[in-house]
Design a protein around this motif. Structure first.
Motif, PDB file in Angstrom:
ATOM      1  N   SER A 153       0.766  -1.305  -0.079  1.00 52.89           N
ATOM      2  CA  SER A 153       0.039   0.013  -0.061  1.00 52.89           C
ATOM      3  C   SER A 153       1.029   1.364   0.042  1.00 52.89           C
ATOM      4  CB  SER A 153      -0.818   0.002   1.334  1.00 52.89           C
ATOM      5  OG  SER A 153      -0.017   0.045   2.410  1.00 52.89           O
ATOM      6  N   VAL A 154       2.231   1.052   0.488  1.00 53.69           N
ATOM      7  CA  VAL A 154       2.831   2.525   0.594  1.00 53.69           C
ATOM      8  C   VAL A 154       4.202   1.986  -0.397  1.00 53.69           C
ATOM      9  CG1 VAL A 154       4.186   3.999   1.756  1.00 53.69           C
ATOM     10  CG2 VAL A 154       2.171   3.220   2.708  1.00 53.69           C
ATOM     11  N   PHE A 155       4.569   2.500  -1.244  1.00 55.75           N
ATOM     12  CA  PHE A 155       5.746   2.128  -2.009  1.00 55.75           C
ATOM     13  C   PHE A 155       6.105   3.634  -2.657  1.00 55.75           C
ATOM     14  CE2 PHE A 155       8.333   0.981  -5.545  1.00 55.75           C
ATOM     15  CZ  PHE A 155       9.160  -0.391  -5.014  1.00 55.75           C
ATOM     16  N   LEU A 156       7.223   4.042  -2.261  1.00 55.47           N
ATOM     17  CA  LEU A 156       7.733   5.209  -2.712  1.00 55.47           C
ATOM     18  C   LEU A 156       8.847   5.313  -3.397  1.00 55.47           C
ATOM     19  CD1 LEU A 156       8.019   7.088   0.922  1.00 55.47           C
ATOM     20  CD2 LEU A 156       6.136   7.076  -0.555  1.00 55.47           C
ATOM     21  N   PHE A 157       8.909   5.931  -4.519  1.00 53.16           N
ATOM     22  CA  PHE A 157       9.878   6.240  -5.779  1.00 53.16           C
ATOM     23  C   PHE A 157      10.398   7.794  -5.606  1.00 53.16           C
ATOM     24  CE2 PHE A 157      11.047   7.786  -9.878  1.00 53.16           C
ATOM     25  CZ  PHE A 157      11.967   6.829 -10.235  1.00 53.16           C
ATOM     26  N   CYS A 158      11.515   7.832  -5.371  1.00 49.93           N
ATOM     27  CA  CYS A 158      12.213   9.241  -5.613  1.00 49.93           C
ATOM     28  C   CYS A 158      13.109   9.581  -6.951  1.00 49.93           C
ATOM     29  CB  CYS A 158      13.463   9.599  -4.313  1.00 49.93           C
ATOM     30  SG  CYS A 158      13.993  11.154  -4.363  1.00 49.93           S
ATOM     31  N   PRO A 159      12.355  10.333  -7.825  1.00 51.09           N
ATOM     32  CA  PRO A 159      12.949  10.555  -8.995  1.00 51.09           C
ATOM     33  C   PRO A 159      14.189  11.285  -9.033  1.00 51.09           C
ATOM     34  CG  PRO A 159      11.141  12.064  -8.801  1.00 51.09           C
ATOM     35  CD  PRO A 159      11.105  11.207  -7.312  1.00 51.09           C
ATOM     36  N   THR A 160      14.753  11.199 -10.241  1.00 50.84           N
ATOM     37  CA  THR A 160      16.131  11.840 -10.283  1.00 50.84           C
ATOM     38  C   THR A 160      16.224  13.549 -10.224  1.00 50.84           C
ATOM     39  OG1 THR A 160      17.219  10.213 -11.543  1.00 50.84           O
ATOM     40  CG2 THR A 160      18.350  12.369 -11.834  1.00 50.84           C
ATOM     41  N   GLU A 161      14.845  13.940 -10.948  1.00 47.93           N
ATOM     42  CA  GLU A 161      14.276  14.986 -10.831  1.00 47.93           C
ATOM     43  C   GLU A 161      13.217  15.246  -9.777  1.00 47.93           C
ATOM     44  OE1 GLU A 161      13.031  16.286 -14.939  1.00 47.93           O
ATOM     45  OE2 GLU A 161      15.259  15.842 -15.835  1.00 47.93           O
ATOM     46  N   TYR A 162      13.685  15.625  -8.554  1.00 50.05           N
ATOM     47  CA  TYR A 162      12.681  15.466  -7.406  1.00 50.05           C
ATOM     48  C   TYR A 162      12.211  16.889  -7.091  1.00 50.05           C
ATOM     49  CZ  TYR A 162      16.945  15.937  -4.769  1.00 50.05           C
ATOM     50  OH  TYR A 162      18.299  16.565  -4.317  1.00 50.05           O
ATOM     51  N   CYS A 163      12.744  18.059  -7.860  1.00 49.37           N
ATOM     52  CA  CYS A 163      12.110  19.498  -7.570  1.00 49.37           C
ATOM     53  C   CYS A 163      12.365  20.305  -8.744  1.00 49.37           C
ATOM     54  CB  CYS A 163      13.001  19.865  -6.280  1.00 49.37           C
ATOM     55  SG  CYS A 163      14.866  20.263  -6.876  1.00 49.37           S
ATOM     56  N   SER A 164      11.624  21.298  -8.947  1.00 46.07           N
ATOM     57  CA  SER A 164      11.721  22.300 -10.076  1.00 46.07           C
ATOM     58  C   SER A 164      13.032  22.464 -10.459  1.00 46.07           C
ATOM     59  CB  SER A 164      10.593  23.370  -9.832  1.00 46.07           C
ATOM     60  OG  SER A 164       9.441  23.026  -9.561  1.00 46.07           O
ATOM     61  N   SER A 165      13.770  22.862  -9.605  1.00 41.42           N
ATOM     62  CA  SER A 165      15.246  23.391 -10.051  1.00 41.42           C
ATOM     63  C   SER A 165      16.027  22.169 -10.646  1.00 41.42           C
ATOM     64  CB  SER A 165      15.657  23.959  -8.875  1.00 41.42           C
ATOM     65  OG  SER A 165      16.068  22.856  -7.849  1.00 41.42           O
ATOM     66  N   LEU A 166      15.586  20.937 -10.312  1.00 50.51           N
ATOM     67  CA  LEU A 166      16.352  19.885 -11.043  1.00 50.51           C
ATOM     68  C   LEU A 166      15.671  19.647 -12.675  1.00 50.51           C
ATOM     69  CD1 LEU A 166      17.126  17.675  -8.322  1.00 50.51           C
ATOM     70  CD2 LEU A 166      18.594  19.550  -9.237  1.00 50.51           C
ATOM     71  N   CYS A 167      14.569  20.205 -12.933  1.00 48.76           N
ATOM     72  CA  CYS A 167      13.867  19.848 -14.182  1.00 48.76           C
ATOM     73  C   CYS A 167      14.233  20.653 -15.191  1.00 48.76           C
ATOM     74  CB  CYS A 167      12.375  19.948 -13.918  1.00 48.76           C
ATOM     75  SG  CYS A 167      11.714  18.954 -12.681  1.00 48.76           S
ATOM     76  N   SER A 168      14.422  19.895 -16.509  1.00 51.07           N
ATOM     77  CA  SER A 168      14.538  20.739 -17.846  1.00 51.07           C
ATOM     78  C   SER A 168      13.872  20.668 -18.907  1.00 51.07           C
ATOM     79  CB  SER A 168      16.027  20.278 -18.118  1.00 51.07           C
ATOM     80  OG  SER A 168      16.490  21.039 -19.333  1.00 51.07           O
ATOM     81  N   PRO A 169      13.025  21.867 -19.014  1.00 50.48           N
ATOM     82  CA  PRO A 169      13.325  22.967 -18.787  1.00 50.48           C
ATOM     83  C   PRO A 169      12.381  23.424 -17.369  1.00 50.48           C
ATOM     84  CG  PRO A 169      11.879  22.889 -20.691  1.00 50.48           C
ATOM     85  CD  PRO A 169      12.329  21.570 -20.558  1.00 50.48           C
ATOM     86  N   SER A 170      11.318  22.633 -17.198  1.00 49.21           N
ATOM     87  CA  SER A 170      10.311  22.872 -16.251  1.00 49.21           C
ATOM     88  C   SER A 170       9.709  21.265 -15.796  1.00 49.21           C
ATOM     89  CB  SER A 170       9.189  23.690 -16.732  1.00 49.21           C
ATOM     90  OG  SER A 170       8.583  23.418 -17.672  1.00 49.21           O
ATOM     91  N   PRO A 171       9.071  21.279 -14.518  1.00 53.58           N
ATOM     92  CA  PRO A 171       8.367  20.029 -14.420  1.00 53.58           C
ATOM     93  C   PRO A 171       7.212  19.394 -15.648  1.00 53.58           C
ATOM     94  CG  PRO A 171       8.361  21.472 -12.575  1.00 53.58           C
ATOM     95  CD  PRO A 171       8.974  22.353 -13.660  1.00 53.58           C
ATOM     96  N   SER A 172       6.530  20.278 -16.091  1.00 53.69           N
ATOM     97  CA  SER A 172       5.637  20.084 -17.154  1.00 53.69           C
ATOM     98  C   SER A 172       6.188  19.734 -18.430  1.00 53.69           C
ATOM     99  CB  SER A 172       4.544  21.336 -17.378  1.00 53.69           C
ATOM    100  OG  SER A 172       5.012  22.385 -17.720  1.00 53.69           O
ATOM    101  N   GLN A 173       7.183  20.097 -18.622  1.00 54.08           N
ATOM    102  CA  GLN A 173       8.045  19.899 -20.241  1.00 54.08           C
ATOM    103  C   GLN A 173       9.182  19.058 -19.823  1.00 54.08           C
ATOM    104  OE1 GLN A 173       8.854  23.982 -20.860  1.00 54.08           O
ATOM    105  NE2 GLN A 173       6.979  23.895 -22.538  1.00 54.08           N
ATOM    106  N   SER A 174       9.220  18.263 -18.802  1.00 51.43           N
ATOM    107  CA  SER A 174      10.542  17.466 -18.522  1.00 51.43           C
ATOM    108  C   SER A 174      10.294  16.107 -19.379  1.00 51.43           C
ATOM    109  CB  SER A 174      10.717  17.289 -16.992  1.00 51.43           C
ATOM    110  OG  SER A 174      11.687  16.288 -16.919  1.00 51.43           O
ATOM    111  N   CYS A 175      10.993  15.803 -20.151  1.00 48.74           N
ATOM    112  CA  CYS A 175      10.817  14.403 -20.603  1.00 48.74           C
ATOM    113  C   CYS A 175      10.876  13.293 -19.683  1.00 48.74           C
ATOM    114  CB  CYS A 175      11.994  14.331 -21.771  1.00 48.74           C
ATOM    115  SG  CYS A 175      11.697  15.476 -23.253  1.00 48.74           S
TER     116      CYS A 175
END
Length: 229
Positions: free
Chosen positions: A24-46
């Protein structure tokens, strides 16, 4: 061979999740885990688009906000993250974290989080100070904030429609919080019950801080009276 890092990570996470019986609880931490790590933005991050598409729906994704240590969390950002991940995120809140600089200790109230935030989350984890006793105010004010969030759900016209994820908060119950802080259960009940904000769905960091300081002083005085302390 995987065509991308995101597909490799999603594949491994999915396999482990299924091998464990889809807990029921399984957590995944992505490589891009905050907006400043996303390129160019969270919504446009491939990368995040692939994670959202490939990761099984039962797997929760950790997010820290605009930055690794985020001073503010807005509803607009969470909506953007939820859309790209195809699920509400679990906030890993580093507001009080000082493991990267032990000379820094933040003793202020829990603050900078938009009203009605919990209705947009799958859960919230607080990363505390490394110094145990320095976490009295953070956890106490977090409890008061949480009480106001429950009040918001009781008055959805003030903060939006309640979300089912409120059943799965990553936060100890009021009975468990005193054990984390070393205070009495009556003290925690006072923090959640004495505040009008916690009842009507509003939250005042200043009021929460005053409640926390009152109970912390009472706890210190109580400990001073106990033998052997």
């Amino acid at each position: 061979v995987f065509p991308s890092l995101a597909q490799a990570q999603a594949s491994v996470a999915n396999e482990v999740y299924q091998e464990l019986g889809q807990p029921s609880v399984f957590l995944f931490c992505p490589t891009e885990y905050c907006s400043s790590l996303c390129s160019p933005s969270p919504s446009q991050s491939c990368y995040l688009q692939t994670i959202g598409q490939e990761l099984l729906p039962g797997i929760a994704v950790i997010w820290t906000g605009p930055k690794v240590v985020s001073q503010e969390l807005s509803a607009e950002l969470l909506e953007e993250v939820e859309a790209v991940l195809r699920r509400p995120p679990v906030i890993w809140d580093n507001l009080y974290a000082n493991d990267y600089d032990c000379r820094r200790v933040f003793l202020g109230p829990y603050m900078g989080r938009a009203p009605g935030l919990m209705s947009r989350l799958q859960g919230l984890l607080l990363n505390p100070n490394c110094e145990l006793q320095a976490n009295f105010i953070p956890i106490h004010t977090l409890g008061t904030w949480f009480g106001s969030e429950l009040g918001s759900c009781a008055h959805p016209e003030r903060a939006g429609t309640p979300h089912p994820c409120l059943r799965h908060l990553c936060l100890p119950s009021p009975a468990g919080l005193p054990r984390l802080m070393g205070c009495s259960s009556s003290g925690m009940e006072g923090a959640l019950g004495d505040s009008q904000g916690a009842q009507d769905g509003s939250y005042s960091p200043q009021e929460a801080l005053e409640l926390a300081l009152r109970d912390w002083v009472a706890e210190i005085n109580q400990q001073a009276l106990e033998p052997g302390k």
